[in-house]
Scaffold this motif. Structure first.
Motif, PDB file in Angstrom:
ATOM      1  N   LYS A 101       7.878  10.251 -19.569  1.00 12.91           N
ATOM      2  CA  LYS A 101       6.814  11.186 -19.948  1.00 12.91           C
ATOM      3  C   LYS A 101       5.699  11.199 -18.901  1.00 12.91           C
ATOM      4  N   GLU A 102       5.356  10.007 -18.425  1.00 11.30           N
ATOM      5  CA  GLU A 102       4.302   9.911 -17.420  1.00 11.30           C
ATOM      6  C   GLU A 102       4.690  10.683 -16.161  1.00 11.30           C
ATOM      7  N   GLY A 161       4.629  14.409 -16.761  1.00  9.63           N
ATOM      8  CA  GLY A 161       3.240  14.858 -16.761  1.00  9.63           C
ATOM      9  C   GLY A 161       2.676  14.989 -15.359  1.00  9.63           C
ATOM     10  N   ASN A 178       0.466  18.167 -16.134  1.00  8.93           N
ATOM     11  CA  ASN A 178      -0.013  18.100 -17.510  1.00  8.93           C
ATOM     12  C   ASN A 178      -0.587  16.706 -17.763  1.00  8.93           C
ATOM     13  N   LYS A 179      -1.903  16.603 -17.712  1.00  7.38           N
ATOM     14  CA  LYS A 179      -2.577  15.308 -17.859  1.00  7.38           C
ATOM     15  C   LYS A 179      -2.342  14.695 -19.239  1.00  7.38           C
ATOM     16  N   GLU A 180      -2.291  15.535 -20.275  1.00  2.78           N
ATOM     17  CA  GLU A 180      -2.088  15.019 -21.631  1.00  2.78           C
ATOM     18  C   GLU A 180      -0.741  14.302 -21.743  1.00  2.78           C
ATOM     19  N   THR A 181       0.307  14.917 -21.239  1.00  2.00           N
ATOM     20  CA  THR A 181       1.636  14.295 -21.269  1.00  2.00           C
ATOM     21  C   THR A 181       1.644  13.024 -20.428  1.00  2.00           C
ATOM     22  N   GLU A 182       0.983  13.074 -19.285  1.00  4.96           N
ATOM     23  CA  GLU A 182       0.914  11.905 -18.411  1.00  4.96           C
ATOM     24  C   GLU A 182       0.237  10.734 -19.129  1.00  4.96           C
TER      25      GLU A 182
END
Length: 60
Positions: A18-19, A22, A27-31
């Protein structure tokens, strides 16, 4: 390998994916969710390691 070790290592791997997704997609939220999941997995795996060590020590 006990249940906590296996689940923790699985969560750690899932969080790393996921990181990375992201980071690649921007996508900072997913990261950040991935980082959090990875850290949670590390903690669970460490708990499993300690639990395993304690079990081994009690058998001696």
């Amino acid at each position: 390998m006990n249940k906590n070790q296996a689940e923790g290592r699985g969560k750690e791997a899932k969080g790393k994916v996921k990181e990375t997704v992201g980071k690649v997609t921007g996508n900072k939220e997913t990261e950040y969710k991935g980082k959090a999941e990875k850290q949670g997995g590390k903690a669970e795996a460490k708990y499993g390691d300690i639990k395993s060590d304690a079990k081994k020590a009690s058998k001696k």
